[in-house]
Design a protein around this motif. Structure first.
Motif, mmCIF file in Angstrom:
data_model
loop_
_atom_site.group_PDB
_atom_site.id
_atom_site.type_symbol
_atom_site.label_atom_id
_atom_site.label_comp_id
_atom_site.label_asym_id
_atom_site.label_seq_id
_atom_site.Cartn_x
_atom_site.Cartn_y
_atom_site.Cartn_z
ATOM 1 N N ILE A 300 0.762 -0.861 -0.041
ATOM 2 C CA ILE A 300 0.045 -0.017 0.001
ATOM 3 C C ILE A 300 0.556 1.140 -0.360
ATOM 4 O O ILE A 300 2.227 1.229 0.724
ATOM 5 C CB ILE A 300 -1.283 -0.045 1.278
ATOM 6 C CG1 ILE A 300 -1.198 -1.170 1.669
ATOM 7 C CG2 ILE A 300 -1.172 1.232 1.120
ATOM 8 C CD1 ILE A 300 -2.981 -1.562 2.569
ATOM 9 N N ARG A 301 0.237 2.371 -0.564
ATOM 10 C CA ARG A 301 1.400 3.584 -0.653
ATOM 11 C C ARG A 301 0.958 3.906 0.502
ATOM 12 O O ARG A 301 0.023 4.093 1.413
ATOM 13 C CB ARG A 301 0.354 4.296 -1.436
ATOM 14 C CG ARG A 301 1.728 4.199 -3.782
ATOM 15 C CD ARG A 301 1.236 4.969 -3.872
ATOM 16 N NE ARG A 301 -1.192 5.143 -4.564
ATOM 17 C CZ ARG A 301 -1.331 5.033 -4.778
ATOM 18 N NH1 ARG A 301 -0.534 4.166 -6.179
ATOM 19 N NH2 ARG A 301 -1.934 5.292 -5.259
ATOM 20 N N ALA A 302 2.078 5.123 0.850
ATOM 21 C CA ALA A 302 1.720 5.324 2.431
ATOM 22 C C ALA A 302 2.376 6.854 2.073
ATOM 23 O O ALA A 302 3.664 6.421 1.300
ATOM 24 C CB ALA A 302 1.861 4.383 3.996
ATOM 25 N N LYS A 303 2.274 7.581 3.622
ATOM 26 C CA LYS A 303 3.336 9.540 3.848
ATOM 27 C C LYS A 303 3.121 8.811 5.101
ATOM 28 O O LYS A 303 2.822 8.150 6.186
ATOM 29 C CB LYS A 303 2.194 10.363 3.663
ATOM 30 C CG LYS A 303 3.374 11.690 2.904
ATOM 31 C CD LYS A 303 2.259 12.535 3.016
ATOM 32 C CE LYS A 303 3.067 13.477 2.143
ATOM 33 N NZ LYS A 303 2.548 15.042 1.769
ATOM 34 N N ILE A 304 4.768 9.346 5.286
ATOM 35 C CA ILE A 304 5.466 9.106 6.578
ATOM 36 C C ILE A 304 4.821 11.056 7.833
ATOM 37 O O ILE A 304 5.343 11.235 7.051
ATOM 38 C CB ILE A 304 6.545 8.830 6.478
ATOM 39 C CG1 ILE A 304 7.083 7.463 6.127
ATOM 40 C CG2 ILE A 304 7.332 8.352 9.067
ATOM 41 C CD1 ILE A 304 8.251 6.704 5.943
ATOM 42 N N PHE A 305 4.664 10.191 8.613
ATOM 43 C CA PHE A 305 4.606 11.946 9.196
ATOM 44 C C PHE A 305 5.234 11.470 10.855
ATOM 45 O O PHE A 305 4.375 11.729 11.728
ATOM 46 C CB PHE A 305 2.881 12.576 9.946
ATOM 47 C CG PHE A 305 2.310 12.800 8.668
ATOM 48 C CD1 PHE A 305 2.361 14.792 7.613
ATOM 49 C CD2 PHE A 305 1.513 11.569 7.700
ATOM 50 C CE1 PHE A 305 1.582 14.628 6.712
ATOM 51 C CE2 PHE A 305 1.494 12.043 6.619
ATOM 52 C CZ PHE A 305 1.300 13.358 6.003
ATOM 53 N N VAL A 306 6.434 12.444 10.285
ATOM 54 C CA VAL A 306 6.927 11.562 11.654
ATOM 55 C C VAL A 306 6.689 12.825 13.160
ATOM 56 O O VAL A 306 6.767 13.644 12.790
ATOM 57 C CB VAL A 306 9.514 11.966 11.580
ATOM 58 C CG1 VAL A 306 9.648 12.423 12.754
ATOM 59 C CG2 VAL A 306 9.756 11.345 10.633
ATOM 60 N N LEU A 307 6.817 11.961 14.768
ATOM 61 C CA LEU A 307 6.533 12.615 15.924
ATOM 62 C C LEU A 307 7.339 12.974 16.641
ATOM 63 O O LEU A 307 7.752 14.389 17.229
ATOM 64 C CB LEU A 307 5.636 11.823 16.158
ATOM 65 C CG LEU A 307 4.145 11.250 15.366
ATOM 66 C CD1 LEU A 307 3.436 10.697 16.706
ATOM 67 C CD2 LEU A 307 3.287 12.454 15.196
ATOM 68 N N SER A 308 8.746 12.269 16.603
ATOM 69 C CA SER A 308 9.867 12.604 16.911
ATOM 70 C C SER A 308 10.554 11.361 16.911
ATOM 71 O O SER A 308 10.538 10.034 17.173
ATOM 72 C CB SER A 308 8.958 12.726 18.621
ATOM 73 O OG SER A 308 9.035 11.436 19.480
ATOM 74 N N GLN A 309 11.578 10.999 17.490
ATOM 75 C CA GLN A 309 12.858 10.622 17.819
ATOM 76 C C GLN A 309 13.768 10.511 18.744
ATOM 77 O O GLN A 309 13.818 11.689 19.717
ATOM 78 C CB GLN A 309 14.155 10.302 16.158
ATOM 79 C CG GLN A 309 14.476 9.552 16.648
ATOM 80 C CD GLN A 309 15.893 9.648 14.933
ATOM 81 O OE1 GLN A 309 15.396 10.844 14.188
ATOM 82 N NE2 GLN A 309 16.695 9.106 14.866
ATOM 83 N N TYR A 315 8.666 6.921 15.755
ATOM 84 C CA TYR A 315 7.785 7.710 16.821
ATOM 85 C C TYR A 315 7.172 8.539 15.551
ATOM 86 O O TYR A 315 7.401 9.616 14.760
ATOM 87 C CB TYR A 315 7.278 8.223 17.712
ATOM 88 C CG TYR A 315 7.898 7.164 18.869
ATOM 89 C CD1 TYR A 315 7.648 6.184 19.024
ATOM 90 C CD2 TYR A 315 8.594 7.317 19.680
ATOM 91 C CE1 TYR A 315 8.130 5.138 20.631
ATOM 92 C CE2 TYR A 315 9.339 6.894 20.926
ATOM 93 C CZ TYR A 315 8.986 5.162 21.363
ATOM 94 O OH TYR A 315 10.111 4.625 21.885
ATOM 95 N N ALA A 316 5.975 7.747 14.691
ATOM 96 C CA ALA A 316 6.116 9.001 13.165
ATOM 97 C C ALA A 316 4.170 7.838 13.042
ATOM 98 O O ALA A 316 3.553 7.182 13.872
ATOM 99 C CB ALA A 316 6.287 7.566 12.161
ATOM 100 N N THR A 317 3.284 8.686 12.482
ATOM 101 C CA THR A 317 2.273 8.025 12.205
ATOM 102 C C THR A 317 2.093 8.106 10.835
ATOM 103 O O THR A 317 2.466 8.797 9.215
ATOM 104 C CB THR A 317 1.340 9.434 12.677
ATOM 105 O OG1 THR A 317 1.202 9.848 13.635
ATOM 106 C CG2 THR A 317 -0.508 8.721 11.297
ATOM 107 N N ILE A 360 2.876 10.513 22.011
ATOM 108 C CA ILE A 360 4.503 10.974 21.902
ATOM 109 C C ILE A 360 4.601 9.565 23.203
ATOM 110 O O ILE A 360 5.126 8.765 22.887
ATOM 111 C CB ILE A 360 5.717 11.826 21.533
ATOM 112 C CG1 ILE A 360 5.361 13.047 20.318
ATOM 113 C CG2 ILE A 360 6.589 11.532 22.079
ATOM 114 C CD1 ILE A 360 6.289 13.921 20.230
ATOM 115 N N LYS A 361 4.027 10.201 24.837
ATOM 116 C CA LYS A 361 4.297 9.223 25.678
ATOM 117 C C LYS A 361 3.641 8.152 25.604
ATOM 118 O O LYS A 361 3.979 7.312 26.039
ATOM 119 C CB LYS A 361 3.507 10.148 26.941
ATOM 120 C CG LYS A 361 4.364 11.793 26.919
ATOM 121 C CD LYS A 361 3.776 12.261 28.065
ATOM 122 C CE LYS A 361 3.963 13.835 28.615
ATOM 123 N NZ LYS A 361 3.485 14.377 29.453
#
Length: 614
Positions: A300-309, A315-317, A360-361
């Motif tokens: 499936i095609r997807a797009k990464i939205f990084v939340l933190s590292q 961590y990402a959505t 994130i928590k």
């Protein structure tokens, strides 16, 4: 009792995977004309070997770099990864890429086969063994459980390999999901049999008598037959290669990657929260990167939205082009134009309304399986209560396990019977909602059941708890199961309700409100309202014409006269004349004409017109 182990073969193109399987069990995986002509495996092939009480199911996957997506599809659900490395060629790009995929998908055991030993010297073989063991050490958690040197031209080496394979002891994954899950890798129709699908049982078990749910189609199907290792069976469990004969669905409706489960266990979402680890060290910035998302046999095609590292993970959505039906800590692969980009793990398979800092928590807590912290954050985010009904999908926990954890939360109210956690903020919000009713209407007469109907998101248990709290605080009063305001001026409850209902019916004229609408408008308990309405009907002050149509007797007498006058003027009366005269909806007109039929001097014809008898 028979043991089932799924063994997935991997390795570089032309390292002899398919030939090795043919030597082991006689199965030729290159079954298409194109595969035979080109001499390479293009798609996944399946076969098995039975040794005493052990069923070894082999999944042979392509080694060509352009067909890695097929390798990933075949790698899901396998118990042991069998890596084939040709002695004359050594470790090659797809050797490493397939190792990355197996490791990323959480496979713990690897069995290495050095093929084509007849084409290499002993020094070459010894050097390759050393290099291979060194390479495997970089994949933490991947245990080498066997290393055999073979040649399809040496029957003794094949015999020794079979003996080694027969001694494999499968390691069960920790906290294995009990939900039945099965990704389709093929679907087809057989004459006289119907729709058939093949795939691997990823988790759980199924009996032939049970119904199945095609998650991607939201469609229930029945099992006509099940086959594993060329035998008809009635029960299937994890680690089985399984063919299902399904009814109530056509083969062309089904696609590779569709997930089969049981109804009610899994919900689908096109956004999931994940933990990622970068596999391509040359790539650093993942935010807003568009990728191919591989899970099960889906691509499936997807797009990464990084939340933190942090030190553990990125961590990402992931925003996906379609819904997936994933579970807690399910593994996946992200690929880009240069190959494997990231390995990943689903942490939150269900979308939540939660702000970024708390999310994130939450993901950190979920990664480390700190469910107490996770439950606290989720109950805070869900103002109307956080449900544990999906705990199997969300946390791989049974309801009993989830409730045990929830009971340790400070200040939260846990409704065990309805599997809901209410945060202190939720309790305060509900309290204010109840007080608002009494503040706006000092004459309100309500019960816990009435409130539950008006606030369906709040369980009856929590409503009863809130009402008891308000009662203890003196903010409301209780009389015969009915809660009232301390400022209420009602002296006789039944007389008051009777008067209010009559007023509402009279003011409604020829189009009175339904009883429950009246009760809700007056803040009257429904049970009490029904009791009074029955008394009014018995006293002939109100007439019931239909299930939800009650009219005052005085208005009904007026209506009867109007309908009779219409017959006198037109010779008949029907719905059209009544609507034109009284401007009422068809529902009311039909009911009043039906009532007119109860009079002895009225007749009705086939066109629903009413006349006076001659």
């Amino acid at each position: 009792m028979e043991k089932d182990i799924i063994i997935g073969l991997g390795g570089h193109i032309d390292h002899g995977k398919t030939s090795l399987i043919k030597a082991i069990n006689g199965f030729d995986g290159d079954h298409t004309t194109q595969e035979i002509e080109r001499g390479i495996t293009l798609d996944i092939s399946f076969s098995n070997l039975k040794i005493n009480d052990l069923n070894l199911a082999f999944i042979d996957v392509p080694g060509h770099e352009k067909l890695v997506k097929n390798m990933i599809a075949g790698a899901f659900g396998i118990d042991v990864f069998l890596l084939v490395v040709a002695c004359d060629d050594g470790i090659m790009p797809q050797t490493i890429e397939h190792l990355q995929i197996a490791h990323a998908l959480g496979i713990k055991q690897i069995f290495c086969v050095l093929s084509k030993s007849d084409l290499a010297s002993q020094n070459q073989i010894d050097h390759l063994k050393s290099e291979l063991i060194k390479t495997l050490k970089s994949f933490v958690g991947l245990e080498l459980i066997g290393l055999e040197c073979t040649s399809i031209k040496d029957p003794q080496s094949i015999k020794e390999l079979k003996t080694a394979l027969s001694k494999i002891e499968k390691i069960e994954r920790i906290n294995q999901s009990e939900i039945f899950r099965y990704y389709i890798d093929r679907s087809f129709s057989l004459k006289g049999i119907g729709t058939v699908v093949s795939g691997s049982v990823i988790s759980g078990q199924i009996d032939i008598s049970q119904k199945l749910w095609i998650c991607d189609l939201a469609k229930e199907v029945e099992i006509k037959g099940m086959h594993a290792h060329h035998q008809a069976i009635t029960h299937a469990k994890k680690s089985m290669r399984l063919a299902l004969n399904l009814s109530h669905i056509n083969a062309n409706e089904l696609m590779r990657g569709f997930l089969i489960s049981k109804k009610g266990y899994l919900r689908g979402f096109d956004c999931v929260d994940v933990a990622l680890k970068i596999l391509d060290s040359s790539y650093k910035d993942l935010h807003l990167k568009e990728v191919q998302f591989f899970i099960g046999s889906q691509n499936i095609r997807a797009k990464i939205f990084v939340l933190s590292q942090d030190q553990d993970s990125i961590y990402a959505t992931l925003k996906l082009e379609k819904k997936i039906f994933s579970i807690f800590k399910e593994r996946f692969i992200l690929r880009h134009e240069r190959g494997n980009l990231c390995s990943g793990m689903i942490l939150n398979p269900i979308t939540d309304p939660i702000k970024k800092t708390d999310k994130i928590k939450l993901l950190q807590a979920l990664l480390h399986e700190d469910f107490t912290q996770a439950f606290s954050l989720l109950s805070k985010a869900h103002q109307r209560g956080f449900g544990l009904i999906s705990s199997a999908q969300r946390f791989n926990l049974s309801h009993a396990q989830a409730l045990d954890i929830a009971k340790n939360l400070k200040d939260c109210f846990v409704d065990s019977s309805n599997l809901i956690i209410y945060h202190p903020k939720s309790l305060d919000f509900l309290k204010q909602e109840v007080l608002k009713i009494f503040h706006q209407n000092k004459q309100a007469l309500i019960s816990a059941k009435t409130l539950h109907l008006r606030l369906p998101w709040a369980s009856l248990t929590i409503i009863e708890n809130i009402l008891q709290t308000l009662l203890d605080e003196g903010q409301i009063l209780l009389q015969n199961g009915i809660y009232t305001s301390p400022q209420s001026q009602i002296e006789n409850m039944e007389d008051f309700v009777s008067q209010k209902i009559m007023q509402a019916l009279i003011s409604g004229g020829y189009a009175p409100l339904a009883p429950y609408n009246i009760y809700d408008a007056l803040d009257i308990d429904r049970t009490l309202g029904d009791h009074i309405l029955k008394k009014l009907c018995k006293a002939q002050k109100v007439k019931r014409l239909e299930h939800n149509l009650f009219i005052s007797s005085s208005h009904l007498s007026e209506l009867t006269k109007v309908l009779r006058d219409l017959i006198k003027a037109h010779g008949y009366v029907d719905v059209g004349l009544v609507r034109e005269k009284l401007q009422l909806t068809r529902k009311y007109c039909t009911a009043y004409l039906d009532y007119l039929d109860s009079f002895a001097d009225i007749i009705k014809d086939s066109q629903n017109k009413r006349y006076f008898k001659k």
